[in-house]
Design a protein around this motif. Structure first.
Motif, PDB file in Angstrom:
ATOM      1  N   MET A 165       0.819  -1.222   0.000  1.00  0.00           N
ATOM      2  CA  MET A 165       0.000   0.000   0.000  1.00  0.00           C
ATOM      3  C   MET A 165       0.844   1.260   0.000  1.00  0.00           C
ATOM      4  SD  MET A 165      -3.518  -0.447   2.119  1.00  0.00           S
ATOM      5  CE  MET A 165      -3.994   1.228   1.724  1.00  0.00           C
ATOM      6  N   ARG A 166       2.084   1.168   0.499  1.00  0.00           N
ATOM      7  CA  ARG A 166       2.982   2.323   0.442  1.00  0.00           C
ATOM      8  C   ARG A 166       3.564   2.482  -0.956  1.00  0.00           C
ATOM      9  NH1 ARG A 166       7.569   1.260   4.355  1.00  0.00           N
ATOM     10  NH2 ARG A 166       8.219   3.332   3.686  1.00  0.00           N
ATOM     11  N   THR A 167       3.522   1.401  -1.742  1.00  0.00           N
ATOM     12  CA  THR A 167       4.218   1.382  -3.022  1.00  0.00           C
ATOM     13  C   THR A 167       3.303   1.688  -4.205  1.00  0.00           C
ATOM     14  OG1 THR A 167       5.646  -0.329  -2.070  1.00  0.00           O
ATOM     15  CG2 THR A 167       5.779  -0.001  -4.452  1.00  0.00           C
ATOM     16  N   TYR A 188      -5.784   4.299   4.808  1.00  0.00           N
ATOM     17  CA  TYR A 188      -4.319   4.315   4.935  1.00  0.00           C
ATOM     18  C   TYR A 188      -3.892   4.335   6.401  1.00  0.00           C
ATOM     19  CZ  TYR A 188      -3.210   4.584   0.023  1.00  0.00           C
ATOM     20  OH  TYR A 188      -3.052   4.263  -1.295  1.00  0.00           O
ATOM     21  N   ILE A 196      -1.999  10.352   9.855  1.00  0.00           N
ATOM     22  CA  ILE A 196      -1.440  11.072   8.704  1.00  0.00           C
ATOM     23  C   ILE A 196      -1.944  12.506   8.760  1.00  0.00           C
ATOM     24  CG2 ILE A 196      -1.446  11.236   6.176  1.00  0.00           C
ATOM     25  CD1 ILE A 196      -1.932   8.175   6.126  1.00  0.00           C
ATOM     26  N   ASN A 200      -1.049  17.181   4.224  1.00  0.00           N
ATOM     27  CA  ASN A 200      -0.056  16.435   3.431  1.00  0.00           C
ATOM     28  C   ASN A 200      -0.728  15.358   2.593  1.00  0.00           C
ATOM     29  OD1 ASN A 200       2.028  17.870   4.461  1.00  0.00           O
ATOM     30  ND2 ASN A 200       2.778  16.271   5.852  1.00  0.00           N
ATOM     31  N   PHE A 201      -1.681  14.664   3.228  1.00  0.00           N
ATOM     32  CA  PHE A 201      -2.369  13.579   2.535  1.00  0.00           C
ATOM     33  C   PHE A 201      -3.089  14.108   1.301  1.00  0.00           C
ATOM     34  CE2 PHE A 201      -6.021  10.823   1.756  1.00  0.00           C
ATOM     35  CZ  PHE A 201      -5.391   9.598   1.651  1.00  0.00           C
ATOM     36  N   LYS A 204      -0.732  15.324  -1.526  1.00  0.00           N
ATOM     37  CA  LYS A 204      -0.067  14.248  -2.267  1.00  0.00           C
ATOM     38  C   LYS A 204      -1.062  13.460  -3.128  1.00  0.00           C
ATOM     39  CE  LYS A 204       3.829  11.194  -1.764  1.00  0.00           C
ATOM     40  NZ  LYS A 204       4.951  10.742  -0.916  1.00  0.00           N
ATOM     41  N   MET A 208      -1.735  13.060  -7.546  1.00  0.00           N
ATOM     42  CA  MET A 208      -1.751  11.809  -8.301  1.00  0.00           C
ATOM     43  C   MET A 208      -2.929  11.859  -9.267  1.00  0.00           C
ATOM     44  SD  MET A 208      -0.971   9.189  -5.173  1.00  0.00           S
ATOM     45  CE  MET A 208       0.657   9.171  -4.388  1.00  0.00           C
ATOM     46  N   PHE A 240       1.737   6.660 -13.487  1.00  0.00           N
ATOM     47  CA  PHE A 240       2.429   6.248 -12.273  1.00  0.00           C
ATOM     48  C   PHE A 240       3.815   5.708 -12.582  1.00  0.00           C
ATOM     49  CE2 PHE A 240       3.363   3.313  -8.763  1.00  0.00           C
ATOM     50  CZ  PHE A 240       3.218   4.201  -7.715  1.00  0.00           C
TER      51      PHE A 240
ATOM     52  N   LEU B 242       8.244   6.193  -0.107  1.00  0.00           N
ATOM     53  CA  LEU B 242       7.556   5.535  -1.206  1.00  0.00           C
ATOM     54  C   LEU B 242       6.392   6.410  -1.664  1.00  0.00           C
ATOM     55  CD1 LEU B 242       7.688   1.955   0.298  1.00  0.00           C
ATOM     56  CD2 LEU B 242       8.820   2.701  -1.789  1.00  0.00           C
ATOM     57  N   ALA B 243       5.795   6.026  -2.799  1.00  0.00           N
ATOM     58  CA  ALA B 243       4.761   6.862  -3.412  1.00  0.00           C
ATOM     59  C   ALA B 243       3.636   7.204  -2.434  1.00  0.00           C
ATOM     60  CB  ALA B 243       4.189   6.148  -4.646  1.00  0.00           C
ATOM     61  N   PHE B 244       3.245   6.235  -1.607  1.00  0.00           N
ATOM     62  CA  PHE B 244       2.098   6.454  -0.729  1.00  0.00           C
ATOM     63  C   PHE B 244       2.497   6.667   0.728  1.00  0.00           C
ATOM     64  CE2 PHE B 244       0.534   4.757  -4.599  1.00  0.00           C
ATOM     65  CZ  PHE B 244      -0.648   5.447  -4.826  1.00  0.00           C
ATOM     66  N   ASP B 245       3.693   7.202   0.932  1.00  0.00           N
ATOM     67  CA  ASP B 245       4.051   7.695   2.265  1.00  0.00           C
ATOM     68  C   ASP B 245       3.625   9.154   2.322  1.00  0.00           C
ATOM     69  OD1 ASP B 245       5.168   5.340   3.214  1.00  0.00           O
ATOM     70  OD2 ASP B 245       7.123   5.793   2.328  1.00  0.00           O
ATOM     71  N   PHE B 246       3.074   9.549   3.462  1.00  0.00           N
ATOM     72  CA  PHE B 246       2.495  10.896   3.515  1.00  0.00           C
ATOM     73  C   PHE B 246       3.123  11.787   4.580  1.00  0.00           C
ATOM     74  CE2 PHE B 246      -0.720   7.956   1.907  1.00  0.00           C
ATOM     75  CZ  PHE B 246      -1.025   8.545   0.696  1.00  0.00           C
TER      76      PHE B 246
END
Lengths: 247, 247
Positions: A165-167, A188, A196, A200-201, A204, A208, A240, B242-246
């Motif tokens: 999920m981070r990737t 998340y 979080i 920031n969330f 970001k 996307m 992506f 990583l992409a989904f780190d916030f």
């Protein structure tokens, strides 16, 4: 499960075990089943759903069978994440006692292949012919001591899901098709186990191009209705890239 | 390998197989071993190094043992990436013929756990007591038909390595400690199997604070000596997301 399948040619040395994750307002849950202990003196005894593989069955089919028998749903999202092969993993006395009551060869060493799955709890319906006395959703933070090495398998499944999920964008299986950013952030937070920062969330996520705003807001909510979003696979495939892609 | 180990209590149903990758000027290589066919009529017959697990051994130890016996190096970088369990995977006639010559229970179904490893070819020395007639580095683009499902395992190992290298900085095991950007780019091109634009590559890599220039240049080269770089783990831990780190 084994009791129902003595007619099948089960391989004594290889099994599959499934960590089935669900998400609702209460957070991230995992599906546990309660096994019947031989003399019923052990009280609750939870484990992940799993079974020995049949000798004519490949691994993915075995995992799919376990989940189908448990949920009545065929072909759920399933991902193999690791194999577990500690020689002592099925040798604890109370595990052995249970194995003796259900398996032909209870002393055999078992290597198990771990899968994780993501489903919406509201889609889950315990199968009438289920092998388990009971299946229930348990918050991942409140999981009791499990049979065998299932706590370790669950921890490892959760780590694999977190990394995934981070990737890449995964986990949309756990949300409604149209979701609010608050729902996405809650997902998340529940999986990653951290809070979080909202700004920031949003910054970001909105950067996307594959999480796109709809011309639509929530309906039937008491508070001010929030904007709805959708995951767009085409935009994802076009936009992506991972950290070490160099296009 | 099995012939040397009949004294050990091998599990008939579970094995490990290792895709050992190396990198040199010729590109990305994989280590293959040549098995002795019973009647020597089959000609070359390559496979990935692997073995049944011993009943007292966990999976990682089994993979490490296979590589130690082959390379004389203990505790190489090893990563489990998938389990392979097609019921027919060891049932081809020429594979069965070989299995009958080396295994107690050649008809048994075998589920195998796949590992990949990264080593520098120059560190590799064939063990004197090796089980294999011959081991050799083969370019991943020139791999012949392998025994069992080993072509599939190799493809899957390469996919796992690619995804890993696209996601996080890995593969520095395959480079000298101090490397040029040209060497780093060649490594990415060899693993990913694509050409990369030099300017894009340099821009992106230099934007990563954990690949740091040294106050040092190449020595003893005919061309203009290039700047040397090093991977900095501390900077990586502080800067990489990583992409989904916030955060």
């Amino acid at each position: 499960m084994d009791q129902n399948h003595l007619a099948f040619n089960l391989n004594p040395n290889v099994s599959v075990d499934c960590a089935v994750f669900g998400f609702d307002k209460g957070g991230l849950k995992v599906l546990l089943i309660e096994r019947d202990n031989p003399d019923n003196t052990e009280g609750k005894n939870y484990q992940l759903p799993g079974d020995l593989i049949r000798n004519d069955e490949n691994l993915d089919d075995a995992a799919n069978r376990v989940l189908r028998e448990l949920t009545n749903i065929d072909k759920l999202f399933l991902e193999q994440f690791a194999a577990f092969g500690d020689p002592q993993r099925v040798k604890r006395e109370n595990d052995l006692e249970w194995l003796r009551s259900v398996r032909k060869d209870p002393e055999a060493r078992v290597v198990t292949i771990g899968y994780y799955s993501l489903i919406k709890p509201e889609n889950f319906k315990l199968a009438a012919n289920s092998f388990a006395r009971k299946a229930e959703w348990v918050n991942v933070k409140e999981v009791p001591e499990l049979a065998f090495d299932h706590n370790q398998i669950l921890t490892s499944a959760l780590e694999a899901l977190k990394l995934k999920m981070r990737t890449v964008p995964v986990g949309f299986e756990l949300l409604p098709k149209k979701f609010t950013l608050h729902q996405l952030q809650s997902l998340y937070e529940a999986v990653l186990g951290t809070e979080i920062d909202k700004r920031n969330f949003r910054r970001k996520i909105l950067g996307m191009k594959f999480i796109v705003p709809l011309d639509e807001k929530q309906k039937g909510v008491a508070h001010k209705p929030a904007q709805l979003f959708q995951f767009n696979k085409k935009n994802y495939n076009q936009n992506f890239s991972l950290a070490f892609d160099f296009q």
